[in-house]
Design a protein around this motif. Structure first.
Motif, PDB file in Angstrom:
ATOM      1  N   MET A 121       0.796  -1.192   0.101  1.00  0.00           N
ATOM      2  CA  MET A 121      -0.175  -0.048  -0.054  1.00  0.00           C
ATOM      3  C   MET A 121       0.757   1.402   0.159  1.00  0.00           C
ATOM      4  N   THR A 122       1.905   1.480   0.826  1.00  0.00           N
ATOM      5  CA  THR A 122       3.026   2.354   1.025  1.00  0.00           C
ATOM      6  C   THR A 122       3.546   2.567  -0.132  1.00  0.00           C
ATOM      7  N   ILE A 123       4.071   1.666  -1.106  1.00  0.00           N
ATOM      8  CA  ILE A 123       4.742   1.705  -2.364  1.00  0.00           C
ATOM      9  C   ILE A 123       3.766   2.311  -3.412  1.00  0.00           C
ATOM     10  N   LEU A 124       2.507   1.912  -3.295  1.00  0.00           N
ATOM     11  CA  LEU A 124       1.413   2.413  -4.295  1.00  0.00           C
ATOM     12  C   LEU A 124       1.076   3.761  -4.045  1.00  0.00           C
ATOM     13  N   VAL A 125       1.035   4.083  -2.735  1.00  0.00           N
ATOM     14  CA  VAL A 125       0.443   5.513  -2.192  1.00  0.00           C
ATOM     15  C   VAL A 125       1.605   6.465  -2.847  1.00  0.00           C
ATOM     16  N   GLU A 126       3.037   6.027  -2.557  1.00  0.00           N
ATOM     17  CA  GLU A 126       4.128   6.872  -3.028  1.00  0.00           C
ATOM     18  C   GLU A 126       4.254   7.066  -4.473  1.00  0.00           C
ATOM     19  N   ILE A 127       3.974   6.000  -5.300  1.00  0.00           N
ATOM     20  CA  ILE A 127       3.605   6.129  -6.744  1.00  0.00           C
ATOM     21  C   ILE A 127       2.694   7.048  -7.332  1.00  0.00           C
ATOM     22  N   LEU A 128       1.432   6.974  -6.847  1.00  0.00           N
ATOM     23  CA  LEU A 128       0.315   7.659  -7.220  1.00  0.00           C
ATOM     24  C   LEU A 128       0.390   9.237  -6.642  1.00  0.00           C
ATOM     25  N   SER A 129       0.762   9.392  -5.422  1.00  0.00           N
ATOM     26  CA  SER A 129       0.902  10.715  -4.791  1.00  0.00           C
ATOM     27  C   SER A 129       1.909  11.483  -5.421  1.00  0.00           C
ATOM     28  N   ASN A 130       2.805  10.948  -6.214  1.00  0.00           N
ATOM     29  CA  ASN A 130       3.803  11.641  -6.701  1.00  0.00           C
ATOM     30  C   ASN A 130       3.649  11.994  -7.935  1.00  0.00           C
ATOM     31  N   LYS A 131       2.576  11.292  -8.456  1.00  0.00           N
ATOM     32  CA  LYS A 131       1.899  11.578  -9.847  1.00  0.00           C
ATOM     33  C   LYS A 131       1.101  13.075  -9.872  1.00  0.00           C
ATOM     34  N   VAL A 132       0.353  13.328  -8.919  1.00  0.00           N
ATOM     35  CA  VAL A 132      -0.434  14.182  -8.801  1.00  0.00           C
ATOM     36  C   VAL A 132       0.065  15.455  -7.929  1.00  0.00           C
ATOM     37  N   TYR A 133       1.007  15.212  -6.848  1.00  0.00           N
ATOM     38  CA  TYR A 133       1.674  16.120  -6.140  1.00  0.00           C
ATOM     39  C   TYR A 133       2.974  15.800  -5.734  1.00  0.00           C
ATOM     40  N   PRO A 134       4.193  15.990  -6.952  1.00  0.00           N
ATOM     41  CA  PRO A 134       5.424  15.545  -6.615  1.00  0.00           C
ATOM     42  C   PRO A 134       6.162  16.015  -5.383  1.00  0.00           C
ATOM     43  N   CYS A 135       6.639  15.147  -4.579  1.00  0.00           N
ATOM     44  CA  CYS A 135       7.220  15.521  -3.374  1.00  0.00           C
ATOM     45  C   CYS A 135       8.522  14.817  -3.391  1.00  0.00           C
ATOM     46  N   LYS A 136       9.521  14.912  -3.096  1.00  0.00           N
ATOM     47  CA  LYS A 136      10.868  14.259  -3.052  1.00  0.00           C
ATOM     48  C   LYS A 136      11.227  13.565  -1.517  1.00  0.00           C
ATOM     49  N   TYR A 137      10.285  12.827  -1.287  1.00  0.00           N
ATOM     50  CA  TYR A 137      10.355  12.018   0.064  1.00  0.00           C
ATOM     51  C   TYR A 137      11.412  11.347   0.021  1.00  0.00           C
ATOM     52  N   ASP A 138      12.107  11.016   1.080  1.00  0.00           N
ATOM     53  CA  ASP A 138      13.244  10.189   1.106  1.00  0.00           C
ATOM     54  C   ASP A 138      12.770   8.667   1.599  1.00  0.00           C
ATOM     55  N   ILE A 139      11.982   8.068   0.580  1.00  0.00           N
ATOM     56  CA  ILE A 139      11.413   6.780   0.794  1.00  0.00           C
ATOM     57  C   ILE A 139      12.264   5.756   0.793  1.00  0.00           C
ATOM     58  N   GLY A 140      13.337   5.937  -0.055  1.00  0.00           N
ATOM     59  CA  GLY A 140      14.506   4.755  -0.243  1.00  0.00           C
ATOM     60  C   GLY A 140      15.199   4.617   1.055  1.00  0.00           C
ATOM     61  N   LYS A 141      15.630   5.790   1.737  1.00  0.00           N
ATOM     62  CA  LYS A 141      16.263   5.748   2.678  1.00  0.00           C
ATOM     63  C   LYS A 141      15.560   5.119   3.987  1.00  0.00           C
ATOM     64  N   ILE A 142      14.307   5.575   4.171  1.00  0.00           N
ATOM     65  CA  ILE A 142      13.145   5.014   5.125  1.00  0.00           C
ATOM     66  C   ILE A 142      13.108   3.546   5.034  1.00  0.00           C
ATOM     67  N   PHE A 143      12.852   3.097   3.731  1.00  0.00           N
ATOM     68  CA  PHE A 143      12.858   1.763   3.674  1.00  0.00           C
ATOM     69  C   PHE A 143      14.176   0.773   3.948  1.00  0.00           C
ATOM     70  N   ALA A 144      15.116   1.635   3.576  1.00  0.00           N
ATOM     71  CA  ALA A 144      16.596   1.021   3.913  1.00  0.00           C
ATOM     72  C   ALA A 144      16.638   0.763   5.472  1.00  0.00           C
ATOM     73  N   VAL A 145      16.399   1.994   6.286  1.00  0.00           N
ATOM     74  CA  VAL A 145      16.431   1.894   7.628  1.00  0.00           C
ATOM     75  C   VAL A 145      15.431   0.802   8.340  1.00  0.00           C
ATOM     76  N   MET A 146      14.379   0.904   7.711  1.00  0.00           N
ATOM     77  CA  MET A 146      13.297  -0.221   8.362  1.00  0.00           C
ATOM     78  C   MET A 146      13.915  -1.462   8.097  1.00  0.00           C
ATOM     79  N   ALA A 147      14.403  -1.812   6.864  1.00  0.00           N
ATOM     80  CA  ALA A 147      14.959  -3.150   6.502  1.00  0.00           C
ATOM     81  C   ALA A 147      16.054  -3.531   7.436  1.00  0.00           C
ATOM     82  N   VAL A 148      16.901  -2.778   7.642  1.00  0.00           N
ATOM     83  CA  VAL A 148      18.186  -3.226   8.383  1.00  0.00           C
ATOM     84  C   VAL A 148      17.721  -3.350   9.807  1.00  0.00           C
ATOM     85  N   GLY A 149      16.730  -2.295  10.329  1.00  0.00           N
ATOM     86  CA  GLY A 149      16.122  -2.533  11.642  1.00  0.00           C
ATOM     87  C   GLY A 149      15.336  -3.744  11.987  1.00  0.00           C
TER      88      GLY A 149
END
Length: 206
Positions: free
Chosen positions: A118-146
């Motif tokens: 759901m979060t990945i899809l929200v990020e894709i769709l939200s950026n299409k209508v309201y582009p915003c450079k969220y640090d999703i890659g970094k966030i997912f990396a930290v969560m994965a390591v944690g």
């Protein structure tokens, strides 16, 4: 809600919220076993394994809640139905497949996976209508390591778990150094104001 300055603030807010919650989630997930042992009867002690996917599921859901603001800003809230509907359908299907065999643990893992989708899809769709450079890659990396560190050390001794927390904190600092410094400054400022106000009140009462 318009302009690059506003979008930068939204990015920062997401990072600040994530940093605080990630630390809390990691600590709760990693030290779940002694806490569950202390607070519940022996019959429930085995449930500590459910805490980690439940906590990380809520963390992922929180991230999706913030990044989906783009739908509201552009008055396209109906787009929420797409990622939410797909995630819900996926969750139901996975539950039917895995819960009969793996029980409650499967339910927590399927929920976590559904929230991730759901979060990945929200990020894709939200950026299409309201582009915003969220640090999703970094966030997912930290969560994965944690998540991996927590899973590896959840049954180990407290010193080992403390060491895993240090590794997680170091990795978090490397990726979000500036944001962490800002969070610390905000915390220090808030603490000083609260302590200062209490001191003033004590002096007045004297």
């Amino acid at each position: 809600v318009e302009g690059e300055d506003a979008k930068e603030k939204y990015r920062q807010v997401l990072n600040y919220v994530f940093i605080v919650l990630q630390i809390m989630v990691f600590v709760i997930a990693t030290f779940a076993r002694p806490v569950i042992d202390l607070m519940t009867k022996p019959a429930f002690h085995a449930s500590y394994v459910l805490v980690q996917p439940l906590m990380y599921g809520q963390l992922v859901h929180c991230v999706s809640t913030i990044i989906r603001y783009g739908f509201a800003f552009t008055k396209k809230s109906y787009l929420n139905l797409i990622p939410t509907g797909i995630a819900a359908a996926l969750n139901v299907v996975l539950n039917f497949i895995f819960i009969p065999k793996y029980g409650a643990y499967a339910a927590t893992m399927t929920t976590l996976l559904s929230y991730l989708v759901m979060t990945i899809l929200v990020e894709i769709l939200s950026n299409k209508v309201y582009p915003c450079k969220y640090d999703i890659g970094k966030i997912f990396a930290v969560m994965a390591v944690g998540y991996v560190l927590s899973a590896l050390t959840i049954d180990m001794s407290i010193p080992v778990q403390a060491a895993s927390f240090a590794v997680q904190a170091a990795f978090l600092y490397v990726l979000f150094r500036n944001e962490i410094k800002t969070v610390v400054k905000i915390a220090q400022s808030t603490l000083k104001k609260r302590l200062g106000n209490r001191w003033v009140n004590v002096r007045k009462n004297d």
